[in-house]
Design a protein around this motif. Sequence first.
Motif, PDB file in Angstrom:
ATOM      1  N   VAL A 275       1.115  -3.781   2.928  1.00 28.94           N
ATOM      2  CA  VAL A 275      -0.175  -4.024   2.286  1.00 28.94           C
ATOM      3  C   VAL A 275      -1.184  -4.542   3.313  1.00 28.94           C
ATOM      4  O   VAL A 275      -2.325  -4.105   3.381  1.00 28.94           O
ATOM      5  CB  VAL A 275      -0.038  -5.028   1.123  1.00 28.94           C
ATOM      6  N   ARG A 276      -0.708  -5.450   4.171  1.00 27.03           N
ATOM      7  CA  ARG A 276      -1.605  -5.987   5.206  1.00 27.03           C
ATOM      8  C   ARG A 276      -2.089  -4.876   6.111  1.00 27.03           C
ATOM      9  O   ARG A 276      -3.269  -4.788   6.445  1.00 27.03           O
ATOM     10  CB  ARG A 276      -0.874  -7.039   6.060  1.00 27.03           C
TER      11      ARG A 276
ATOM     12  N   LEU B 280       2.911 -14.746  -3.384  1.00 26.76           N
ATOM     13  CA  LEU B 280       3.133 -14.756  -1.936  1.00 26.76           C
ATOM     14  C   LEU B 280       4.611 -14.981  -1.582  1.00 26.76           C
ATOM     15  O   LEU B 280       4.927 -15.394  -0.475  1.00 26.76           O
ATOM     16  CB  LEU B 280       2.249 -15.814  -1.283  1.00 26.76           C
TER      17      LEU B 280
ATOM     18  N   LYS C 277      -2.452  -4.177  -7.812  1.00 31.31           N
ATOM     19  CA  LYS C 277      -1.654  -3.582  -6.741  1.00 31.31           C
ATOM     20  C   LYS C 277      -0.478  -2.904  -7.442  1.00 31.31           C
ATOM     21  O   LYS C 277       0.356  -3.556  -8.030  1.00 31.31           O
ATOM     22  CB  LYS C 277      -1.174  -4.716  -5.850  1.00 31.31           C
TER      23      LYS C 277
ATOM     24  N   SER D 167      -5.278 -10.833   9.285  1.00 32.42           N
ATOM     25  CA  SER D 167      -4.251 -10.845   8.238  1.00 32.42           C
ATOM     26  C   SER D 167      -3.281 -12.005   8.386  1.00 32.42           C
ATOM     27  O   SER D 167      -2.962 -12.413   9.502  1.00 32.42           O
ATOM     28  CB  SER D 167      -3.453  -9.539   8.278  1.00 32.42           C
TER      29      SER D 167
ATOM     30  N   CYS E 217      -7.179 -11.123   5.021  1.00 36.94           N
ATOM     31  CA  CYS E 217      -6.205 -10.591   4.055  1.00 36.94           C
ATOM     32  C   CYS E 217      -4.951 -11.463   4.066  1.00 36.94           C
ATOM     33  O   CYS E 217      -4.410 -11.746   5.134  1.00 36.94           O
ATOM     34  CB  CYS E 217      -5.777  -9.178   4.442  1.00 36.94           C
TER      35      CYS E 217
ATOM     36  N   ASP F 120      -3.260 -12.139  -2.076  1.00 36.33           N
ATOM     37  CA  ASP F 120      -2.184 -11.707  -2.972  1.00 36.33           C
ATOM     38  C   ASP F 120      -1.834 -12.844  -3.931  1.00 36.33           C
ATOM     39  O   ASP F 120      -1.836 -14.007  -3.549  1.00 36.33           O
ATOM     40  CB  ASP F 120      -0.968 -11.337  -2.117  1.00 36.33           C
TER      41      ASP F 120
ATOM     42  N   ASP G 201      -1.243 -11.496   2.418  1.00 40.61           N
ATOM     43  CA  ASP G 201      -0.235 -10.817   1.602  1.00 40.61           C
ATOM     44  C   ASP G 201       1.095 -10.928   2.327  1.00 40.61           C
ATOM     45  O   ASP G 201       1.139 -10.861   3.548  1.00 40.61           O
ATOM     46  CB  ASP G 201      -0.629  -9.340   1.410  1.00 40.61           C
TER      47      ASP G 201
END
Length: 475
Positions: free
Chosen positions: A14-15, A56, A105, A31, A7, A53, A9
């Motif tokens: 969010v992570r 960033l 999102k 992450s 992931c 994402d 972000d």
Amino acid sequence: MIGTIVCVDDQAEVRRLLGDVFRARGSNVVSFDDGEDAIQWLGANDADLVILDLDLGPGRRTGIEICRAVRGRLPNLPIIILTGHGTIDDAVAAVKAGAVDFITKDPYLEDKLEISVEKVERILQHALDRKRLEEENRELRATNERLRKAAGRRWAIVGDSQQMRTVMTKIEKVAPVPRPVLVLGPRGTGKELVARAIHMLSTRASEPFITINCAAVPESLLESELFGHEEGAFTGATKQKEGKFELADGGTLFLDEIGNMSMDFQAKILRVLEYQRFERVAGSESIQVNVRVIAATNADLKIAMAEGKFRPDLYDRLAFEEIHLPPLAQRIEDVPILATYFLARFRQEVAGITVKEISAEAFDRLSQYNYPGNVRELKNVVERAVYMAQGEVLSGLDIDTALPPEANGTAPAAGMMFDDDSRLPLPERVDAFEEWLCRDALERTRYKQKEAAALLGITYDQFRQRYRKYALGKD
Ligand SMILES: Nc1ncnc2c1ncn2[C@@H]1O[C@H](COP(=O)(O)OP(=O)(O)OP(=O)(O)O)[C@@H](O)[C@H]1O
Ligand SMILES: [Mg+2]
């Protein structure tokens, strides 16, 4: 679900959210706050899916750029883009950069994510399946390669089983010893191959290897074949002729199928073995030779001796070393390596063969048959399947087509067709048999009607007619 999700972000919440959701579902989640770090990590580690994402943060490369960079290096790694606004433009840009999908999102990310979890997992599952398939293919290719290499060794005697290893060790040990060897085993197990290997590994390798099939020559001629004759020895003997013992002088004589000689003749052979001396038919000169004899038979010599059909003294003389070749059914683990070897040889021998590899399914099918004709029969099955096959990989169906009909365990009992039904008129018995054949073909092709039709050698339409006639859709 397992697998590793990366992931990326810049928002910590969010992570955390993504991490919590997918870890709870059994995946490994790594992450990153920054795309560059993720790219670096991906360079050294294995991942199955990236959730990236789009935005960033200021001063950093965008998700689209990161996506492109990852795609360039890992074209098979699926990437899902997270977008803030969910505009069509974003979606198009994401797909153009190589993302497989995108998730919007918004302030209700948590709720959205619930809906998206399924999507993510579907993509992840797909990636995992693909990876497993690739892994399996790689393994199979490596196995094929290993088998091919192994098949090239050992004077073309191929086999991985413990029994064949014992045979090979014996061959290597006995080869340089100038004594007879007795090779025993049922038909097609490789007795002649073993005899040749012993010769090749002996100090006589550059001398002749002469073979004679004792069962193929009538005994009246066998003597002259083995010992030769003088001119005029019998009608038709117009010239002096050397026998196989003379031809093999300095080398090896392979007496194949020695099980059926008369007791008298056996005594003659015994004498030659003992003294390496004999006379041609109608000759008076005593000829001295130096011949190593290897004998083979598929008869049970112990029984033949008990029945008074084989001389124990000849047996003792021949069996300085005995090599037993077990039936193939008792060393089924040799089937893959043998099949691979026969495929490779066939490809060298015959031009235009498309098949390069044998599938796991085909190996399975090959290993389920019991080979009454042993290795020779396996060779025939493989060659038949290979030259009939279309693709580059030999399928299970290709093997089924090449195996004899009785290889299928569900063959109708003879009784069903010939006894119980025998009071029925012929057309009904024919129908019953036809129905059985169609059902069998369906089962063998896992109910793929087109393949079943092909297996039966009829058109799809013809098959459909029978399908309706016998209501094959229902049990
Ligand atoms: N271990 C093996 N590796 C490779 N090929 C083999 C092996 N065993 C048998 N074959 C092949 O199988 C076929 C039959 O072998 P061979 O003629 O040596 O058998 P045999 O025991 O002498 O049979 P028969 O009793 O019918 O004469 C040959 O083509 C041979 O090359
Ligand atoms: Mg033979």
